[in-house]
Every structure is written in C-alpha cells, then in structure tokens.
Enzyme design. Structure first.
Site, PDB file in Angstrom:
ATOM      1  N   HIS A 109      40.152  38.154  33.418  1.00  0.00           N
ATOM      2  CA  HIS A 109      40.448  36.787  32.978  1.00  0.00           C
ATOM      3  C   HIS A 109      41.409  36.166  33.994  1.00  0.00           C
ATOM      4  O   HIS A 109      42.484  36.708  34.250  1.00  0.00           O
ATOM      5  CB  HIS A 109      41.089  36.794  31.593  1.00  0.00           C
ATOM      6  CG  HIS A 109      41.200  35.433  30.973  1.00  0.00           C
ATOM      7  ND1 HIS A 109      40.457  35.057  29.877  1.00  0.00           N
ATOM      8  CD2 HIS A 109      41.951  34.347  31.301  1.00  0.00           C
ATOM      9  CE1 HIS A 109      40.752  33.808  29.550  1.00  0.00           C
ATOM     10  NE2 HIS A 109      41.660  33.355  30.417  1.00  0.00           N
ATOM     11  N   HIS A 155      44.266  34.823  35.864  1.00  0.00           N
ATOM     12  CA  HIS A 155      45.671  34.721  35.480  1.00  0.00           C
ATOM     13  C   HIS A 155      46.576  35.000  36.671  1.00  0.00           C
ATOM     14  O   HIS A 155      46.148  35.544  37.680  1.00  0.00           O
ATOM     15  CB  HIS A 155      45.998  35.706  34.347  1.00  0.00           C
ATOM     16  CG  HIS A 155      45.960  37.147  34.773  1.00  0.00           C
ATOM     17  ND1 HIS A 155      44.776  37.850  34.923  1.00  0.00           N
ATOM     18  CD2 HIS A 155      46.957  38.016  35.098  1.00  0.00           C
ATOM     19  CE1 HIS A 155      45.042  39.088  35.299  1.00  0.00           C
ATOM     20  NE2 HIS A 155      46.358  39.213  35.421  1.00  0.00           N
ATOM     21  N   HIS A 182      51.945  31.763  50.480  1.00  0.00           N
ATOM     22  CA  HIS A 182      51.189  32.698  51.313  1.00  0.00           C
ATOM     23  C   HIS A 182      49.910  33.104  50.585  1.00  0.00           C
ATOM     24  O   HIS A 182      49.952  33.439  49.397  1.00  0.00           O
ATOM     25  CB  HIS A 182      52.002  33.967  51.581  1.00  0.00           C
ATOM     26  CG  HIS A 182      53.257  33.758  52.351  1.00  0.00           C
ATOM     27  ND1 HIS A 182      53.272  33.602  53.719  1.00  0.00           N
ATOM     28  CD2 HIS A 182      54.559  33.697  51.951  1.00  0.00           C
ATOM     29  CE1 HIS A 182      54.521  33.458  54.133  1.00  0.00           C
ATOM     30  NE2 HIS A 182      55.327  33.508  53.078  1.00  0.00           N
TER      31      HIS A 182
END
Length: 349
Positions: free
Chosen positions: A165, A167, A299
């Site tokens: 999922h 995240h 980054h």
C-alpha cells in the site's frame, strides 16, 4: 600521444561538495554484457482496496488496532517503531572505542491515499498536495519536540518496502543523523567561505547549463546531480532560498505537487514499471539556530540500471573503496528528460 579526455568514454572522479566525498565514474563499463541477476517484474493490477492489507481503510493492523475509514492521507504511529519517546541515556564511557549516546524519537507512517493501487505518480496533483500538507503539519508538530524530522519513502520491494500500500514514513530524532550532520557541516562551511548558500548557487549553475535538468516547473527543478551515485539518482530543489517544507508559499507547495508527479511519472515510464526508489527530504534542523546555510532539497535514490530487472549493486569496491557509477549524470538526465510526463498506464490506446 595521450588522448583528449572525453567524459562519456574515460574514467574520472567527481566531487560531491554536499557530503564531501568523491564518486568514480566509469562510462566505458556501460557497454559490458550482463549475465547476472534478473529480477522478476511484478506488474499485476492491484485492487483499489485489499481486505488483507494492514494499511487499507477500516482494516485491522497487525497489532489488532483498526484503521479509520480514511479518505485522505492518514498518519499513525509505526507499529514497529525504530525510536521511542522515553529512552534513558546510556552511561558515559571513558573508553574512546566504546562510545554511545541517547537516542529518543518517534516513528510514524503516512498512507498517501486510501487507494491501495495508486503510488505517487498515479495520484492527481491535488491528491499529492494533500500529502504535502500532512508532511508540513507533521514537521510543525514533531519539530517542536525534536531537532530532526526525516520524511522519506521506500518504494517497492527492491527497496525493502514491507507493505505494497503506497506509504511513506516520518522519523523524528533527538539527534542529527550522520548524513544530515555531514550536509549541515558542508553547507555551513560553504557559506562561511563563499558568502552564499551552496545549493542556491548550485541551482543557478544548473539552470544556466541545463544539461542535467530532468524536469523544470515555475518554482522547482529536478536534476541528476553532477556527482550522482545511483544510475538515475535525482535531486529536487526549489529555485529560491527555502530552508524547510514548512516555509513554502502556497504556490510553491502546489508546484511541488506538480513536479513530484512529473518526476515520478518519468521514473515509471523509463522501464514501464513501478520504479523503486528511496526518497527523502533534507532541510534545516529544528535546533533554534538561524540555519541560513541550509537549502531544502529531496534526494531520490533508485537502484534500477539497465531495465526493470537489472539493478545497480553497491558491493565490493563501493563498500570498500568509494562509490562508482557507469552512466554519466548527463546521459542519465538526457534519458529521463526525453520521457513522457503522461504515465504509461494512463496513455490512451
């Protein structure tokens, strides 16, 4: 007679002033055949909701706690936190070879959206704006208690992501981590020596040269840094001096959502796969100082090199000597820049 140096043909080293390290560039190695590991491409269509997923709305997490039926980005305390709020300090040691220090903090998870199938490039710019707002809220809250708050995302199993999922994570520290402390020192030294901000100067140089820019919007640029280590590494920066995400104007925040979508879409389009990476923001610490030497930046460290199944391995010489890359930063930027800003899954047939 010695041949003239050609950066796309001859080995050379490039200096990274941000971390005070060199990287070996070996462009001639890009031509070598590959008979090593081939990773399986996992491109099955994910459902928008997975009843077995610990992060989907209304589902039970591994701790037994129920997620709310959330409809926007959702933040919760990491069930397996690397840091704890109330950690006692270790005893001081007089032995210089056995030193330790206190490490307090908090670890949180941010689900980008309720949709199990949508990574950042598949969200709308408006949905990414909601993610940015939550990042800013978390920075304000945690920055009041800790001097460092690290926002990051590990995307894909190749980067150790333990749940599909989409995240990210937010870790707050009572200390400055090694990479951040190094960037703090180099940027501070640059300001003292040159009287200007390192990454603000760098943006001006790159905007003039343009050869390493991948995406440019009104307020932001994403580029392959001159000193890049990973094959398609990028650095995301505002065009003006901004120390933290919380200091962005509304226009800069909205534009950040736009460039995040464009950059991550280009990544996915490169090999037409959900492109793995580790990404994170670096910004001025919450340490009570003015931190004028700091410039906000993000980054992106992706491992893929030749295809969706061939990645760069940091082993051998990289572990024991110094970082090394084959493709030049300019070649990598050219490839990314040429890619469409329309996601390959969203193209009309």
């Amino acid at each position: 007679m010695t041949a003239l140096f050609e950066p796309t043909e001859h080995p050379h080293r490039r200096y990274n002033p941000l971390i005070d390290q060199w990287v070996l560039v070996s462009p001639h190695r890009a031509k070598r055949p590959w008979q090593g590991q081939q990773e399986k491409v996992n491109e099955e269509q994910k459902p928008s909701y997975d009843p077995t997923c610990y992060l989907c709305p209304s589902n039970k997490r591994i701790t037994g706690e129920l997620n709310p039926d959330y409809r926007k980005p959702y933040v919760f305390k990491n069930d397996f936190s690397a840091l704890l709020e109330d950690t006692p300090a270790p005893e001081k040691s007089s032995d210089p070879l056995f030193q330790s220090s206190q490490a307090r903090g908090e670890s949180r998870v941010i689900c980008f959206s309720p949709d199990h199938s949508k990574t950042l490039p598949l969200l709308t710019a408006l949905e990414i704006e909601e993610v940015i707002k939550v990042w800013q809220e978390q920075l304000r809250e945690l920055g009041a208690k800790y001097q460092w708050v690290q926002i990051f995302e590990n995307k894909g199993a190749a980067m150790g992501c333990s749940n599909p999922h989409p995240h990210g994570q937010i870790w707050a520290n009572s200390f400055l981590p090694n990479e951040v402390a190094r960037e703090d020192r180099t940027q501070r030294d640059y300001l003292l020596k040159h009287g200007s901000v390192m990454l603000v100067d760098y943006v001006k140089r790159e905007l003039a040269l343009k050869e390493r820019i991948v995406v440019e919007t009104e307020h932001w640029i994403a580029l392959v840094p001159y000193w890049a280590i990973w094959p398609f590494e990028t650095l995301l920066l505002p065009k003006t001096h901004v120390k933290r995400l919380t200091e962005l104007s509304d226009e800069q925040s909205k534009d950040l959502a736009v460039i995040l979508k464009k950059l991550t879409t280009k990544y996915d389009n490169l090999f037409e796969t959900s492109f793995p990476y580790s990404m994170g923001f670096h910004a001025a610490p919450f340490n009570g100082e003015d931190n004028e030497h700091w410039q906000l930046h993000a980054h992106f460290y992706p491992p893929l090199l030749r295809s969706a199944t061939v990645r760069k391995f940091m082993v051998g010489y990289e572990m024991l000597g110094e970082n090394q890359r084959d493709l030049t930063a300019e070649q990598a930027a050219e490839r990314l820049r040429a890619l469409s800003e329309v996601h390959y899954k969203e193209r009309t047939k």
